[in-house]
Design a protein around this motif. Structure first.
Motif, mmCIF file in Angstrom:
data_model
loop_
_atom_site.group_PDB
_atom_site.id
_atom_site.type_symbol
_atom_site.label_atom_id
_atom_site.label_comp_id
_atom_site.label_asym_id
_atom_site.label_seq_id
_atom_site.Cartn_x
_atom_site.Cartn_y
_atom_site.Cartn_z
ATOM 1 N N LEU A 50 0.840 -1.197 0.000
ATOM 2 C CA LEU A 50 0.000 0.000 0.000
ATOM 3 C C LEU A 50 0.874 1.245 0.000
ATOM 4 C CD1 LEU A 50 -2.780 1.406 0.375
ATOM 5 C CD2 LEU A 50 -2.428 1.111 2.852
ATOM 6 N N ASP A 51 0.775 2.039 -1.060
ATOM 7 C CA ASP A 51 1.517 3.291 -1.149
ATOM 8 C C ASP A 51 0.777 4.385 -0.385
ATOM 9 O OD1 ASP A 51 3.484 5.154 -2.228
ATOM 10 O OD2 ASP A 51 1.901 5.839 -3.561
ATOM 11 N N CYS A 52 1.522 5.324 0.152
ATOM 12 C CA CYS A 52 0.920 6.410 0.927
ATOM 13 C C CYS A 52 0.016 7.292 0.065
ATOM 14 C CB CYS A 52 2.018 7.232 1.591
ATOM 15 S SG CYS A 52 1.407 8.217 2.972
ATOM 16 N N SER A 53 0.248 7.350 -1.236
ATOM 17 C CA SER A 53 -0.609 8.154 -2.109
ATOM 18 C C SER A 53 -2.049 7.647 -2.088
ATOM 19 C CB SER A 53 -0.079 8.167 -3.546
ATOM 20 O OG SER A 53 -0.137 6.879 -4.144
ATOM 21 N N VAL A 54 -2.212 6.356 -1.967
ATOM 22 C CA VAL A 54 -3.557 5.773 -1.862
ATOM 23 C C VAL A 54 -4.106 6.027 -0.460
ATOM 24 C CG1 VAL A 54 -4.889 3.630 -1.901
ATOM 25 C CG2 VAL A 54 -3.139 4.040 -3.632
ATOM 26 N N THR A 55 -3.286 5.812 0.541
ATOM 27 C CA THR A 55 -3.708 6.006 1.932
ATOM 28 C C THR A 55 -4.262 7.402 2.157
ATOM 29 O OG1 THR A 55 -1.910 4.520 2.625
ATOM 30 C CG2 THR A 55 -2.950 5.865 4.338
ATOM 31 N N MET A 56 -3.580 8.401 1.645
ATOM 32 C CA MET A 56 -3.982 9.776 1.923
ATOM 33 C C MET A 56 -5.269 10.161 1.208
ATOM 34 S SD MET A 56 -1.968 10.225 4.257
ATOM 35 C CE MET A 56 -2.776 11.758 4.725
ATOM 36 N N ALA A 57 -5.613 9.442 0.169
ATOM 37 C CA ALA A 57 -6.903 9.688 -0.491
ATOM 38 C C ALA A 57 -8.059 9.321 0.435
ATOM 39 C CB ALA A 57 -6.989 8.906 -1.798
ATOM 40 N N TRP A 58 -7.799 8.505 1.447
ATOM 41 C CA TRP A 58 -8.827 8.166 2.426
ATOM 42 C C TRP A 58 -9.030 9.299 3.430
ATOM 43 C CZ3 TRP A 58 -6.018 2.989 3.759
ATOM 44 C CH2 TRP A 58 -6.009 2.170 2.623
ATOM 45 N N ASP A 76 -11.131 15.230 -1.602
ATOM 46 C CA ASP A 76 -10.892 15.643 -2.986
ATOM 47 C C ASP A 76 -9.864 14.767 -3.700
ATOM 48 O OD1 ASP A 76 -8.822 16.684 -1.406
ATOM 49 O OD2 ASP A 76 -8.579 18.457 -2.666
ATOM 50 N N GLU A 77 -9.231 13.851 -2.989
ATOM 51 C CA GLU A 77 -8.270 12.929 -3.598
ATOM 52 C C GLU A 77 -8.852 11.528 -3.780
ATOM 53 O OE1 GLU A 77 -4.437 12.969 -1.680
ATOM 54 O OE2 GLU A 77 -4.447 15.152 -1.502
ATOM 55 N N ALA A 78 -10.029 11.290 -3.227
ATOM 56 C CA ALA A 78 -10.654 9.967 -3.316
ATOM 57 C C ALA A 78 -11.098 9.672 -4.743
ATOM 58 C CB ALA A 78 -11.844 9.890 -2.370
ATOM 59 N N THR A 79 -10.917 8.420 -5.129
ATOM 60 C CA THR A 79 -11.347 7.931 -6.442
ATOM 61 C C THR A 79 -11.988 6.566 -6.238
ATOM 62 O OG1 THR A 79 -9.292 6.736 -6.911
ATOM 63 C CG2 THR A 79 -9.374 9.088 -7.570
ATOM 64 N N PRO A 80 -12.678 6.052 -7.240
ATOM 65 C CA PRO A 80 -13.183 4.679 -7.112
ATOM 66 C C PRO A 80 -12.050 3.683 -6.822
ATOM 67 C CG PRO A 80 -14.297 5.775 -8.912
ATOM 68 C CD PRO A 80 -13.202 6.713 -8.460
ATOM 69 N N TYR A 81 -10.872 3.916 -7.390
ATOM 70 C CA TYR A 81 -9.731 3.018 -7.136
ATOM 71 C C TYR A 81 -9.321 3.066 -5.667
ATOM 72 C CZ TYR A 81 -5.106 0.920 -7.169
ATOM 73 O OH TYR A 81 -4.023 0.129 -6.885
ATOM 74 N N THR A 82 -9.109 4.265 -5.124
ATOM 75 C CA THR A 82 -8.651 4.362 -3.734
ATOM 76 C C THR A 82 -9.709 3.836 -2.770
ATOM 77 O OG1 THR A 82 -9.372 6.675 -3.519
ATOM 78 C CG2 THR A 82 -7.097 6.286 -4.234
ATOM 79 N N ARG A 89 -2.399 23.658 5.929
ATOM 80 C CA ARG A 89 -3.020 24.242 4.731
ATOM 81 C C ARG A 89 -4.531 24.361 4.878
ATOM 82 N NH1 ARG A 89 0.870 20.418 1.475
ATOM 83 N NH2 ARG A 89 2.650 21.815 1.275
ATOM 84 N N LYS A 90 -5.029 24.076 6.072
ATOM 85 C CA LYS A 90 -6.466 24.179 6.396
ATOM 86 C C LYS A 90 -7.332 23.227 5.573
ATOM 87 C CE LYS A 90 -5.539 27.634 9.137
ATOM 88 N NZ LYS A 90 -5.032 27.279 10.409
ATOM 89 N N ARG A 91 -6.762 22.089 5.168
ATOM 90 C CA ARG A 91 -7.539 21.069 4.460
ATOM 91 C C ARG A 91 -8.287 20.178 5.438
ATOM 92 N NH1 ARG A 91 -4.318 17.817 0.193
ATOM 93 N NH2 ARG A 91 -6.430 17.356 -0.497
#
Length: 142
Positions: free
Chosen positions: A9-17, A21-27, A59-61
């Protein structure tokens, strides 16, 4: 020998959780697959996830409360931290970083996938290209 259903599991996928705004059907599919499968991550993964959340706060996200809820989610998931990453930093990982023009961080995920013979769940285009060039399959959630 790892369980056949494991994946890296790469962190790029983890952070989409964490960041909507980074979530996709894949993540989302990768996260959902953890109901029946186990992910393996290099030892840098917890630091990467912690850093991404603290940067998101700055960044106030997201706020601290949301970060804490995210950490509770991560702790509840079947994610295993590999204990060999640091011992391979100056050998296999640096070699892969040079060969595939990756950061040492990304090369750590690739090295783990190669060493364990596991597919890689990843959002990063350069890492995906390197994985395929190295013969590592990309993880496809069912």
């Amino acid at each position: 020998m790892p369980i056949q259903d494991d994946f890296v599991l790469d962190c790029s996928v983890t952070m989409a959780w964490c960041f909507d705004d980074e979530a996709t059907p894949y993540t989302d599919g990768v996260r959902d697959s953890l109901a029946a499968k186990r992910a393996v991550v290099p030892s840098i993964w917890p630091l990467e996830a912690a850093n991404a959340t603290i940067m998101g706060e700055r960044r106030k996200r997201l706020d601290e409360a949301r970060s804490q809820r995210f950490f509770v989610l991560l702790a509840a998931l079947p994610i295993v931290v590999d204990d060999e990453t640091s011992s391979r930093a100056f050998s296999d990982i640096i070699h892969l970083a040079r060969t595939h023009q990756l950061s040492a961080y990304d090369a750590a995920y690739l090295e783990l996938a190669i060493r364990r013979g596991l597919p890689l769940a990843c959002n990063d285009g350069k890492l995906k290209t390197a994985a395929l060039a190295a013969g590592v399959p990309l993880y496809a959630p069912a």
